[in-house]
Design a protein around this motif. Sequence first.
Motif, PDB file in Angstrom:
ATOM      1  N   PRO A 160       0.830  -1.203   0.000  1.00  0.00           N
ATOM      2  CA  PRO A 160       0.000   0.000   0.000  1.00  0.00           C
ATOM      3  C   PRO A 160       0.866   1.255   0.000  1.00  0.00           C
ATOM      4  CG  PRO A 160      -0.004  -1.042   2.152  1.00  0.00           C
ATOM      5  CD  PRO A 160       0.681  -1.974   1.246  1.00  0.00           C
ATOM      6  N   PRO A 161       0.500   2.277  -0.796  1.00  0.00           N
ATOM      7  CA  PRO A 161       1.299   3.505  -0.852  1.00  0.00           C
ATOM      8  C   PRO A 161       1.221   4.255   0.475  1.00  0.00           C
ATOM      9  CG  PRO A 161      -0.771   3.808  -2.013  1.00  0.00           C
ATOM     10  CD  PRO A 161      -0.708   2.356  -1.645  1.00  0.00           C
ATOM     11  N   GLN A 162       2.312   4.991   0.758  1.00  0.00           N
ATOM     12  CA  GLN A 162       2.329   5.793   1.975  1.00  0.00           C
ATOM     13  C   GLN A 162       1.468   7.028   1.776  1.00  0.00           C
ATOM     14  OE1 GLN A 162       6.366   6.679   2.897  1.00  0.00           O
ATOM     15  NE2 GLN A 162       6.869   4.604   3.536  1.00  0.00           N
ATOM     16  N   SER A 163       0.756   7.415   2.824  1.00  0.00           N
ATOM     17  CA  SER A 163      -0.120   8.588   2.743  1.00  0.00           C
ATOM     18  C   SER A 163       0.717   9.852   2.683  1.00  0.00           C
ATOM     19  CB  SER A 163      -1.045   8.646   3.969  1.00  0.00           C
ATOM     20  OG  SER A 163      -0.294   8.721   5.153  1.00  0.00           O
ATOM     21  N   GLU A 164       0.212  10.847   1.949  1.00  0.00           N
ATOM     22  CA  GLU A 164       0.909  12.122   1.846  1.00  0.00           C
ATOM     23  C   GLU A 164       0.914  12.827   3.195  1.00  0.00           C
ATOM     24  OE1 GLU A 164      -0.832  14.426  -1.172  1.00  0.00           O
ATOM     25  OE2 GLU A 164      -0.396  13.026  -2.804  1.00  0.00           O
ATOM     26  N   ALA A 165       1.866  13.711   3.344  1.00  0.00           N
ATOM     27  CA  ALA A 165       1.970  14.462   4.594  1.00  0.00           C
ATOM     28  C   ALA A 165       0.703  15.283   4.808  1.00  0.00           C
ATOM     29  CB  ALA A 165       3.190  15.384   4.543  1.00  0.00           C
ATOM     30  N   ALA A 166       0.212  15.230   6.017  1.00  0.00           N
ATOM     31  CA  ALA A 166      -1.017  15.946   6.334  1.00  0.00           C
ATOM     32  C   ALA A 166      -0.770  17.449   6.305  1.00  0.00           C
ATOM     33  CB  ALA A 166      -1.508  15.522   7.721  1.00  0.00           C
ATOM     34  N   ALA A 167      -1.793  18.218   5.842  1.00  0.00           N
ATOM     35  CA  ALA A 167      -1.678  19.673   5.813  1.00  0.00           C
ATOM     36  C   ALA A 167      -1.661  20.219   7.229  1.00  0.00           C
ATOM     37  CB  ALA A 167      -2.852  20.246   5.033  1.00  0.00           C
ATOM     38  N   PRO A 168      -0.975  21.345   7.452  1.00  0.00           N
ATOM     39  CA  PRO A 168      -0.948  21.924   8.798  1.00  0.00           C
ATOM     40  C   PRO A 168      -2.351  22.331   9.228  1.00  0.00           C
ATOM     41  CG  PRO A 168      -0.040  23.451   7.174  1.00  0.00           C
ATOM     42  CD  PRO A 168      -0.208  22.141   6.485  1.00  0.00           C
ATOM     43  N   PRO A 169      -2.688  22.189  10.491  1.00  0.00           N
ATOM     44  CA  PRO A 169      -4.033  22.541  10.956  1.00  0.00           C
ATOM     45  C   PRO A 169      -4.296  24.028  10.815  1.00  0.00           C
ATOM     46  CG  PRO A 169      -2.577  22.085  12.819  1.00  0.00           C
ATOM     47  CD  PRO A 169      -1.826  21.699  11.589  1.00  0.00           C
ATOM     48  N   SER A 170      -5.543  24.358  10.566  1.00  0.00           N
ATOM     49  CA  SER A 170      -5.924  25.760  10.412  1.00  0.00           C
ATOM     50  C   SER A 170      -6.011  26.439  11.766  1.00  0.00           C
ATOM     51  CB  SER A 170      -7.273  25.853   9.699  1.00  0.00           C
ATOM     52  OG  SER A 170      -8.299  25.320  10.530  1.00  0.00           O
ATOM     53  N   ALA A 171      -6.085  27.767  11.737  1.00  0.00           N
ATOM     54  CA  ALA A 171      -6.218  28.528  12.973  1.00  0.00           C
ATOM     55  C   ALA A 171      -7.528  28.188  13.687  1.00  0.00           C
ATOM     56  CB  ALA A 171      -6.156  30.025  12.676  1.00  0.00           C
ATOM     57  N   ALA A 172      -8.583  27.915  12.912  1.00  0.00           N
ATOM     58  CA  ALA A 172      -9.859  27.553  13.507  1.00  0.00           C
ATOM     59  C   ALA A 172      -9.753  26.208  14.225  1.00  0.00           C
ATOM     60  CB  ALA A 172     -10.943  27.494  12.427  1.00  0.00           C
ATOM     61  N   TYR A 173      -9.102  25.237  13.599  1.00  0.00           N
ATOM     62  CA  TYR A 173      -8.931  23.912  14.222  1.00  0.00           C
ATOM     63  C   TYR A 173      -8.110  24.035  15.498  1.00  0.00           C
ATOM     64  CZ  TYR A 173      -7.817  18.939  14.708  1.00  0.00           C
ATOM     65  OH  TYR A 173      -7.667  17.658  15.186  1.00  0.00           O
ATOM     66  N   LEU A 174      -7.026  24.810  15.457  1.00  0.00           N
ATOM     67  CA  LEU A 174      -6.170  24.965  16.634  1.00  0.00           C
ATOM     68  C   LEU A 174      -6.912  25.628  17.786  1.00  0.00           C
ATOM     69  CD1 LEU A 174      -2.810  26.071  14.955  1.00  0.00           C
ATOM     70  CD2 LEU A 174      -3.349  23.850  15.980  1.00  0.00           C
TER      71      LEU A 174
END
Length: 308
Positions: A160-174
């Motif tokens: 199985p391929p490795q998942s791409e790096a996750a995007a940095p969390p948004s200011a709203a999520y933080l």
Amino acid sequence: MAAQHFSPAPSAPEAPRPHRTANSGYGKQTVPGQDPSRPADFASLPERERYVAAYVDRLPDGAAMDIKSLAKDLPLYGQMAIGTALRALAVAGHLRRVRRRVEGDGTCRWVTYTYWSRTARDNEWWITALSGSAAAPHAEPVDVPPQRTAERPAPKSPVPPQSEAAAPPSAAYLALAGLGRREPRLALSAADCAALEPLAAAWFARGVGAEHLTSALTAGLPEAVTHPLGLVRRRLADKMPPHLPDATGPASGLRVECVECGRPGPADALPDGLCRPCRVSYTPSVTPDGAPGVSARVAGLRGLMRTP
């Protein structure tokens, strides 16, 4: 018609050291591409405007440009005279008031700068430089993601391929993820934060910072909170702040501000740095002896001072 003779203006005082810095706006910002400083700079302006312009030109970037600060440093003229001089300098093409949205540390606020040009600029130059579709003077460069090139599909593999790096969390999520540290009764899971992120992002889009959002969600909580996800969702929806007029500005977070009344608007709606009502009231004046006043002389000189 008799030729007009301008008396030499008194020498403007040197910029104070340390100079007055702008705390909440009206800081000086020098535009790029100016001519070198020369003794004849501002020679075509009336005496008072020449005096004020020479002083402002010597101030460093970030110096206070509000009327009260300038009047304290230029005791020859009071606040009303300084305000009139700044308006005339805007009409002559030397300055514009600009309101910019500044974001950082989870906050969002509007700050007013005074963009200054020793070289007089015409309205077309200012509109191009300050419009939302063009890069404003001193604007930070925008990172453009590289375009993806077409690639041939990779051969199938049982690994199985490795998942791409996750995007940095948004200011709203933080902000949502940090609720539990501020108020344990509102501790949310990662899935809860992801579900509520669009609502919180709508707050940020309306100019609200992380601290304001957190305070609104944690104030006046009941003694026991059994379902934090539902309570936070309800508060995000019920306490949603209204859209402010300034929050709908151009994507660059920049609005030109009327030099006279402070009303913001797009660059092409404020020629000479004045909104429509202030332009209507800005009529040429005449001195008691019949000679043109400052307004008329500056208006007459505007065309001569424009860049080709």
